[in-house]
Each structure stands twice: as structure tokens, then as C-alpha cells.
Design an enzyme around this catalytic site. Structure first.
Site, short mmCIF file in Angstrom:
data_model
loop_
_atom_site.label_atom_id
_atom_site.label_comp_id
_atom_site.label_asym_id
_atom_site.label_seq_id
_atom_site.Cartn_x
_atom_site.Cartn_y
_atom_site.Cartn_z
CG ASP A 141 -4.83 -4.24 8.50
OD1 ASP A 141 -5.21 -5.37 7.74
OD2 ASP A 141 -3.97 -3.98 8.81
CD GLU A 150 -2.27 -1.34 2.66
OE1 GLU A 150 -3.55 -1.92 2.66
OE2 GLU A 150 -1.76 -1.29 3.69
#
Ligand SMILES: NC(=O)c1ccc[n+]([C@@H]2O[C@H](COP(=O)([O-])OP(=O)(O)OC[C@H]3O[C@@H](n4cnc5c(N)ncnc54)[C@H](O)[C@@H]3O)[C@@H](O)[C@H]2O)c1
Length: 363
Positions: free
Chosen positions: A229, A56
Site C-alpha cells: 500500500d 498520510e
């Protein structure tokens, strides 16, 4: 020049300042930045998914500073001797785009995540909370336990992990670091959660897990859900969320990545900054169940990078590197090709000598 902070530099900052003081200052920086939420240009992080994990990029800026973090999440990594989560990031000057700081963020992510959990729990957990269940005893777990111990008065942690070696490592580290914190090893999640004021879940599994189910909830519990998450990676049963008041960091990102990904789009949540600004209540009653559905938001790394920059400059830590060219004539980029190579630093020479020595010994 850009300042480079390695993992050793961040460890040196923690050694110089003390872990409790680092957590305390980090919470202050986080609270300052969350309270000026409207100043930031925010977006959900950009996630590249693969079979076993995700990589990410997390950008954010205000009028003066820009930051990004590169971070991965690969729950199977530990079997290959690599951490589940690894990270680094940059703090840059918005006026010129010049990168001021390039830093490790693996240790720092663990600290900022624990500090963010405490920032939330200060407003969402019952005052006087003393006992915390900690489910998932891997890399993040010491940081969660110690931040809650030092800043929120948690004096007992009840531990469970499917890997007993992870729990044994956590117990040993906590015993050495905080002898006043009682650590109780439990045989199951249900046993660990029983009687806890706060329940922190920080497991790693690329699955829709149900670590916490409704039968485990007790009136007044605060659930600090850290490990869910990513799309398809959750820890809380949907009925746990239905039974609770749910708080998130940045709603557009949490709808995709948080435990609330299981819920319909109109499921009510409150962004944490609104509680900090007294625009929304935190905990309302002693019996209410609260959930902080943490996923990790770019603003937390922005705050952490600011803190690293300030501490490193105060302590004279870090190394100046020419990450981008340092030119007399900024239009003569071509001239950079003609500059002589930089001689190896003393540290590099020592590394090279050690590597040569090791190679010779094994030959
Ligand atoms: N919300 C955030 O801001 C944030 C920040 C960092 C990490 N994370 C997440 O936190 C999680 C933990 O990260 P880590 O670095 O400690 O990983 P880790 O791999 O070092 O530790 C995870 C632990 O969870 C345990 N576990 C897995 N399934 C379990 C289960 N069903 N019950 C009990 N224990 C179980 C594993 O045995 C392991 O010891 C990851 O999912 C990571 O993505 C979230």
C-alpha cells in the site's frame, strides 16, 4: 461542541452491537457511499515518507460532510512496542466547517479495511468460497478473518506468518471469538495458499516483496492484497497481476501505492465502484483469477466515521469537548483567553490518582 470518541468508546460500540453486526452495517455504509462515487470530491492521499515509514493524510468530501484521516505505516514499530498502523480522524460539516466528530481510527481502520475486503470479495470471489489463506497474522489479521467468516461464509483459515508468535496470538483470538472458524497453522505461504478459495495477504514490510508468486495460483482464486500500500512496498509478483483481473479503489492513488505500481501505466484495472454500479463485471467465470489490490481510500474512512457518529449517538457514547471555541460572540475570540480553566472530569481525576499511586509505589 465536538464529540470525541476514544479507542475505548469504539470498543464499547463493538461490545454493544456485536462485531458481526458492526461489520455488516459497515459494509452497507461502504456500499451506499461507493455507489454514489460521483458525489465525492476525491484525491489521492498526501504521503510524507521517511526511512522506516510513512505518515498520510486522507481527505474527502461530499456536499454535506468532509472527513480526513491521519494514518501512519511503520513496519518496524512492533519491535519498539508500537503498532505498525495508528490513526485518528475528523468528520466535519461542509456548510460551516465545524468539526462534528474527532475519533480514534486505529481499531476502526482494521474494521473498515476488512469490511472493504468483504465488499470486494462479494463480487470477485467464487460463490461458495469456504477456505481463506491469511498471510501476515499481525494487528489487521483477526479483523480480516472474522469479517470473512461472519459475512462471506469462510469456515476455515490457513495461516502463515514469519513470526510464529503472531500466528499463535491470532489462533487464540479466533478460538475465543469464533469457535466455529477452523484455524490451520501452516509452515509456509505456499502451504497456506494450497487449496484456498481466497488468499488474503496482509503483511508489513517496507520492501518489494513477492509473497504470492504465479506458481501458487489455482484456477478461480481471489487474491485480497491488503499489505502492499505504499511506493516500494508490494506483496504480489507482477506475473500474478498479469494472470488476473485486477480491481482497485481509486485508480490515481492505486497506480502510485498499490501492487500495480509495478505495472505499466496502461495496465488495465477496474475501479470497484463501477462493479457496484453494474457498469463493469466483477468475476466473470469460475476459473478466472481475481485480485483486489487494496491500498485504503479516504472514502472508506468517511463511511466508517459516519457509522461511528450514528452508533455513538444511538448508544450515548463519546464526550463533548471544546476542540474549537464555543463562543457567545463569535467575533470575541480574545474573550476565550479570559475564561476560567475547566475543572478536571471525574475520569481525569481517577487517571491522575492512579498515576500518582503508581509513582508512589515505584518510588
Ligand atoms: N489496504 C489497506 O486499506 C490497509 C489498511 C491497514 C493496513 N494495511 C497494511 O496491512 C499491513 C499489515 O498491517 P498490520 O497492522 O497487521 O501490521 P503488523 O505489523 O501488526 O502485522 C504484519 C505481520 O506481517 C508479518 N510479515 C512480514 N513479512 C512477512 C512475510 N514475508 N511473510 C509472512 N508474514 C510476514 C509480520 O511478521 C507481522 O506479524 C501493513 O503493511 C499495513 O500498511 C493496509
Amino acid at each position: 461542541m465536538t464529540t470525541l470518541l476514544t479507542t475505548r468508546d469504539v470498543a464499547a460500540i463493538v461490545a454493544a452491537k456485536g462485531l458481526a453486526a458492526c461489520f455488516g452495517t459497515l459494509v452497507r455504509y461502504l456500499e451506499e457511499d461507493f455507489a454514489r462515487w460521483g458525489d465525492f470530491d476525491k484525491s489521492a492521499r498526501v504521503a510524507n515518507h521517511s526511512k522506516d515509514g510513512v505518515i498520510e493524510l486522507m481527505p474527502i468530501s461530499d456536499a454535506r460532510l468532509y472527513s480526513f484521516k491521519y494514518v501512519n505505516g511503520h513496519p518496524k514499530n512492533t519491535r519498539a512496542g508500537l503498532p505498525t498502523v495508528m490513526a485518528f480522524g475528523v468528520l466535519a460539516d461542509v456548510d460551516t466547517g465545524r468539526p462534528e466528530l474527532l475519533s480514534e481510527l486505529t481499531l476502526t481502520t482494521a474494521m473498515r479495511t476488512a469490511a472493504t475486503s468483504v465488499m470486494a470479495a462479494k463480487r470477485l470471489a467464487r460463490p461458495g468460497s469456504r477456505v481463506m489463506a491469511l498471510i501476515g497474522n499481525g494487528a489487521q489479521s483477526e479483523f480480516q478473518a472474522l469479517a470473512f467468516h461472519h459475512l462471506l461464509g469462510i469456515d476455515t483459515v490457513r495461516l502463515y506468518d514469519i513470526d510464529p508468535a503472531a500466528t499463535a496470538k491470532l489462533v487464540a483470538n479466533l478460538h475465543a471469538e469464533a469457535p466455529a472458524l477452523t484455524a490451520i497453522v501452516c509452515a509456509s505461504t505456499a502451504e497456506a495458499v494450497r487449496g484456498a478459495d481466497i488468499v488474503t495477504t496482509v503483511t508489513a514490510d517496507k520492501a518489494n516483496a513477492t509473497i504470492i508468486v504465479p506458481s501458487m495460483l489455482e484456477p478461480g482464486m481471489h487474491v485480497n492484497g491488503v499489505g502492499g500500500d505504499c511506493p516500494g512496498k508490494t506483496e504480489l509478483h507482477a506475473d500474478v497481476l498479469r494472470a488476473a483481473s485486477v480491481f482497485v479503489e481509486f485508480e490515481p492513488q492505486s497506480r502510485i501505492e498499490g501492487d500495480i505500481q509495478q505495472m505499466p501505466a496502461d495496465f488495465a484495472v477496474t475501479e470497484l465502484w463501477r462493479v457496484l454500479r453494474a457498469q463493469a463485471p466483477g468475476r466473470r467465470t469460475a476459473d478466472e483469477i481475481t485480485v483486489f489490490d487494496s491500498v485504503g481510500f479516504a472514502l472508506e474512512d468517511f463511511s466508517a466515521l459516519r457509522l461511528l457518529r450514528d452508533f455513538a449517538s444511538e448508544l450515548g457514547l463519546g464526550r463533548e469537548i471544546d476542540l474549537v471555541p464555543d463562543m457567545g460572540d463569535p467575533k470575541n475570540l480574545f474573550g476565550e483567553l479570559r475564561k476560567p480553566p475547566v475543572p478536571a472530569t471525574a475520569a481525569n481525576e481517577a487517571d491522575v490518582a492512579a498515576a500518582l499511586h503508581a509513582a508512589l509505589m515505584s518510588a
